[in-house]
Scaffold this motif. Structure first.
Motif, mmCIF file in Angstrom:
data_model
loop_
_atom_site.group_PDB
_atom_site.id
_atom_site.type_symbol
_atom_site.label_atom_id
_atom_site.label_comp_id
_atom_site.label_asym_id
_atom_site.label_seq_id
_atom_site.Cartn_x
_atom_site.Cartn_y
_atom_site.Cartn_z
ATOM 1 N N PHE A 1 55.833 23.127 26.292
ATOM 2 C CA PHE A 1 56.707 24.283 26.029
ATOM 3 C C PHE A 1 55.899 25.536 25.735
ATOM 4 O O PHE A 1 56.268 26.639 26.166
ATOM 5 C CB PHE A 1 57.630 23.974 24.845
ATOM 6 C CG PHE A 1 58.759 23.062 25.192
ATOM 7 C CD1 PHE A 1 59.846 23.515 25.911
ATOM 8 C CD2 PHE A 1 58.743 21.721 24.790
ATOM 9 C CE1 PHE A 1 60.896 22.679 26.233
ATOM 10 C CE2 PHE A 1 59.777 20.879 25.106
ATOM 11 C CZ PHE A 1 60.864 21.341 25.833
ATOM 12 N N ALA A 2 54.780 25.381 25.004
ATOM 13 C CA ALA A 2 53.987 26.565 24.654
ATOM 14 C C ALA A 2 53.369 27.199 25.881
ATOM 15 O O ALA A 2 53.412 28.430 26.062
ATOM 16 C CB ALA A 2 52.894 26.162 23.645
ATOM 17 N N GLN B 1 54.370 26.872 29.017
ATOM 18 C CA GLN B 1 55.428 27.431 29.866
ATOM 19 C C GLN B 1 55.921 28.767 29.327
ATOM 20 O O GLN B 1 56.108 29.736 30.078
ATOM 21 C CB GLN B 1 56.582 26.435 29.971
ATOM 22 C CG GLN B 1 57.717 26.904 30.872
ATOM 23 C CD GLN B 1 58.902 25.952 30.868
ATOM 24 O OE1 GLN B 1 59.023 25.134 29.959
ATOM 25 N NE2 GLN B 1 59.758 26.078 31.890
ATOM 26 N N SER B 2 56.098 28.807 27.989
ATOM 27 C CA SER B 2 56.600 30.056 27.385
ATOM 28 C C SER B 2 55.593 31.179 27.539
ATOM 29 O O SER B 2 55.950 32.315 27.885
ATOM 30 C CB SER B 2 56.922 29.814 25.913
ATOM 31 O OG SER B 2 57.381 30.996 25.294
ATOM 32 N N ILE C 1 55.522 32.359 31.270
ATOM 33 C CA ILE C 1 56.680 33.172 31.682
ATOM 34 C C ILE C 1 56.636 34.537 31.017
ATOM 35 O O ILE C 1 56.857 35.571 31.683
ATOM 36 C CB ILE C 1 57.981 32.442 31.348
ATOM 37 C CG1 ILE C 1 58.114 31.195 32.248
ATOM 38 C CG2 ILE C 1 59.183 33.358 31.537
ATOM 39 C CD1 ILE C 1 59.313 30.344 31.909
ATOM 40 N N GLN C 2 56.341 34.570 29.716
ATOM 41 C CA GLN C 2 56.321 35.861 29.023
ATOM 42 C C GLN C 2 55.187 36.738 29.535
ATOM 43 O O GLN C 2 55.287 37.986 29.499
ATOM 44 C CB GLN C 2 56.177 35.646 27.512
ATOM 45 C CG GLN C 2 57.417 34.997 26.870
ATOM 46 C CD GLN C 2 57.266 34.895 25.364
ATOM 47 O OE1 GLN C 2 57.013 35.892 24.699
ATOM 48 N NE2 GLN C 2 57.444 33.667 24.857
ATOM 49 N N ARG D 1 59.784 42.043 27.918
ATOM 50 C CA ARG D 1 59.119 41.121 26.990
ATOM 51 C C ARG D 1 59.350 41.554 25.548
ATOM 52 O O ARG D 1 59.581 40.723 24.665
ATOM 53 C CB ARG D 1 57.629 41.070 27.321
ATOM 54 C CG ARG D 1 56.888 40.061 26.448
ATOM 55 C CD ARG D 1 55.475 39.787 26.943
ATOM 56 N NE ARG D 1 54.675 40.987 27.044
ATOM 57 C CZ ARG D 1 54.208 41.489 28.168
ATOM 58 N NH1 ARG D 1 54.478 40.904 29.338
ATOM 59 N NH2 ARG D 1 53.483 42.585 28.176
ATOM 60 N N ARG E 1 64.640 37.002 20.470
ATOM 61 C CA ARG E 1 64.203 35.659 20.094
ATOM 62 C C ARG E 1 64.166 35.500 18.581
ATOM 63 O O ARG E 1 64.441 34.414 18.055
ATOM 64 C CB ARG E 1 62.810 35.407 20.674
ATOM 65 C CG ARG E 1 62.389 33.954 20.646
ATOM 66 C CD ARG E 1 61.070 33.785 21.389
ATOM 67 N NE ARG E 1 60.727 32.391 21.575
ATOM 68 C CZ ARG E 1 59.640 31.958 22.182
ATOM 69 N NH1 ARG E 1 58.783 32.869 22.695
ATOM 70 N NH2 ARG E 1 59.406 30.671 22.311
ATOM 71 N N VAL F 1 66.927 34.033 29.318
ATOM 72 C CA VAL F 1 66.426 32.650 29.423
ATOM 73 C C VAL F 1 66.815 32.050 30.759
ATOM 74 O O VAL F 1 66.000 31.426 31.447
ATOM 75 C CB VAL F 1 66.953 31.804 28.249
ATOM 76 C CG1 VAL F 1 66.641 30.334 28.474
ATOM 77 C CG2 VAL F 1 66.364 32.298 26.938
ATOM 78 N N TRP G 1 64.688 33.685 33.636
ATOM 79 C CA TRP G 1 63.237 33.433 33.708
ATOM 80 C C TRP G 1 62.879 31.943 33.533
ATOM 81 O O TRP G 1 61.891 31.480 34.099
ATOM 82 C CB TRP G 1 62.507 34.265 32.641
ATOM 83 C CG TRP G 1 62.502 35.730 32.989
ATOM 84 C CD1 TRP G 1 63.445 36.668 32.676
ATOM 85 C CD2 TRP G 1 61.506 36.379 33.747
ATOM 86 N NE1 TRP G 1 63.123 37.889 33.174
ATOM 87 C CE2 TRP G 1 61.892 37.740 33.862
ATOM 88 C CE3 TRP G 1 60.323 36.003 34.369
ATOM 89 C CZ2 TRP G 1 61.143 38.687 34.550
ATOM 90 C CZ3 TRP G 1 59.573 36.955 35.031
ATOM 91 C CH2 TRP G 1 59.985 38.266 35.132
ATOM 92 N N TRP G 2 63.642 31.226 32.751
ATOM 93 C CA TRP G 2 63.336 29.785 32.553
ATOM 94 C C TRP G 2 64.184 28.889 33.453
ATOM 95 O O TRP G 2 63.877 27.733 33.629
ATOM 96 C CB TRP G 2 63.592 29.401 31.086
ATOM 97 C CG TRP G 2 62.412 29.631 30.179
ATOM 98 C CD1 TRP G 2 61.439 28.768 29.866
ATOM 99 C CD2 TRP G 2 62.110 30.816 29.470
ATOM 100 N NE1 TRP G 2 60.533 29.306 28.996
ATOM 101 C CE2 TRP G 2 60.931 30.607 28.726
ATOM 102 C CE3 TRP G 2 62.717 32.112 29.393
ATOM 103 C CZ2 TRP G 2 60.348 31.564 27.910
ATOM 104 C CZ3 TRP G 2 62.131 33.053 28.576
ATOM 105 C CH2 TRP G 2 60.953 32.778 27.849
ATOM 106 N N TYR H 1 67.174 24.873 32.112
ATOM 107 C CA TYR H 1 66.355 24.811 30.902
ATOM 108 C C TYR H 1 67.187 24.418 29.699
ATOM 109 O O TYR H 1 66.707 23.710 28.807
ATOM 110 C CB TYR H 1 65.681 26.177 30.682
ATOM 111 C CG TYR H 1 64.731 26.192 29.501
ATOM 112 C CD1 TYR H 1 63.445 25.672 29.633
ATOM 113 C CD2 TYR H 1 65.125 26.714 28.271
ATOM 114 C CE1 TYR H 1 62.576 25.703 28.554
ATOM 115 C CE2 TYR H 1 64.255 26.731 27.195
ATOM 116 C CZ TYR H 1 62.984 26.224 27.335
ATOM 117 O OH TYR H 1 62.120 26.239 26.265
#
Length: 393
Positions: free
Chosen positions: A36-37, A39-40, A43-44, A52, A59, A73, A76-77, A81
């Motif tokens: 998750f870290a 991926q986050s 994307i950011q 951002r 967030r 979300v 972009w995810w 997700y």
């Protein structure tokens, strides 16, 4: 001997099981967090800077514009997700991680259990060799084995060492026993056969010679029976409060004629009473054996002394002679069955070779010991120690 620093079996098992369980959970959790870290962050990193910054605010406080938060979300995810179904990517990731971890858990578990398994295997192999009659078998100790297994291995090896020694002594004892019993039996049979064939006249002197051999044979069997009882811990004792000094004087007086015939002096040097809880008959037998042994083999010294004294641990009797003594190599084995020295204390001097073994058996039945050591001015010193006498309440 190796110093035991291993863990106990319970702790050994718990440490390995907990390490595998906790380690597996931690690895899976860390992998999920990294997934998750990464991926986050990825994307950011590709978001336009204004978007951002907007997403960072949302967030922190999504309730200010929840629709806009989900819009970003989903954009972009991806819509999947936030899918709560079992077919979501999160569960798929967990399944992959578990599938990857299982082989590692199996390998690490087998590796962790190997010291215990290897130690059992070595013990089983050694026990199998012993069952086949090889008392020289020993089980090698495995590093990192549990404490109980290490102690078990050491005790097993010590037991095998004792069994090997007993086996050697038993074989030697059987050979010596057969020889000792055969000698008088052969002499008696030969003498009787000679009288039957007319070689010897069946007169009282010839019959007395046969009787002497038969009496020696009877004495040997009685002594062997006593030793068997002592070895089995079945030697019966009738303990009473006994003055060891008086017992020494009684035995010395009984052996007085034998000492005079050998032109030796047999004296008791202790003057004070020495009370002890013993079987006076059996302990008197020990005293007689030791004194007769000295009278038989220490004639060159001309003197044998005996003394009894009270000690903090119990009581002690000390016998000293001024004879030629025995070789240093003979001292550790002189109380074994049918053992005789090769010098002055040789077979031709008499005795069955069982006397000192009987003395040791009687002393051990009392909870005491008998030891021999060279005297300071020559000769031999035999010391009998006995446990303390306690007055009845």
């Amino acid at each position: 001997m190796r110093t035991l620093q291993q863990q106990t079996l319970w702790r050994w098992i718990c440490v390995r099981i907990l390490a595998l369980a906790i380690g597996s959970v931690v690895v899976i959790a860390v992998c999920m967090w990294l997934r998750f870290a990464v991926q986050s962050l990825w994307i950011q990193h590709h978001m336009p800077p204004p978007l951002r910054d907007e997403f960072a605010v949302l967030r922190t406080h999504p309730e200010t514009n929840l629709a806009r938060f989900h819009e970003i979300v989903d954009a972009w995810w991806g819509v999947s997700y936030s899918d709560p179904s079992i077919a979501s990517a999160d569960w798929l990731t967990v399944g992959i991680l578990v599938g990857v971890m299982i082989p590692f858990i199996v390998v690490l578990g087998l590796r962790a259990a190997r010291p215990l398994s290897l130690q059992f295997s070595r013990l089983a192999a050694a026990a199998g060799a012993v069952a086949a009659g090889d008392f020289s078998a020993r089980a090698a100790q495995v590093d990192n084995a549990p404490l109980e297994m290490a102690r078990f291995t050491q005790n097993f090896n010590a037991m095998m060492q004792q069994l090997a020694r007993y086996d050697r002594e038993l074989r030697a004892s059987h050979v010596a026993m057969a020889h000792e019993l055969r000698s008088p039996l052969t002499a008696a049979i030969g003498r009787l056969q000679g009288m039957m064939d007319g070689v010897f006249t069946p007169e009282p002197r010839q019959l007395a010679m046969v009787m002497k051999q038969l009496q020696l044979l009877s004495r040997l069997t009685d002594e062997l029976h006593l030793l068997s009882l002592a070895d089995a811990g079945q030697l019966s004792l009738n303990k009473t409060q006994t003055d060891l000094t008086a017992l020494l004087r009684e035995r010395a007086a009984w052996l007085g004629p034998q000492a005079q015939a050998a032109r030796m002096t047999l004296s008791v040097t202790s003057r004070e009473a020495c009370p002890c809880l013993v079987d006076p008959v059996r302990l008197g037998q020990v005293i007689t054996i030791v004194m007769e042994n000295a009278l038989r083999y220490a004639t060159e010294g001309g003197e044998v002394t005996a003394a009894a004294q009270t000690t903090p641990e119990g009581a002690r009797m000390v016998f000293r002679d001024r004879g030629p003594g025995v070789p240093a190599a003979f001292l550790p084995v002189m109380f074994e069955r049918f053992t005789r020295a090769e010098s002055s204390r040789a077979r031709h001097s008499g005795g069955s070779g069982l006397g000192l073994s009987i003395a040791r058996g009687i002393c051990e039945a009392h909870g005491g010991t008998i030891q021999a050591a060279p005297g300071e001015t020559g000769g031999l010193v035999i010391t009998v120690t006995l446990p303390a006498y306690r007055h009845p309440k």
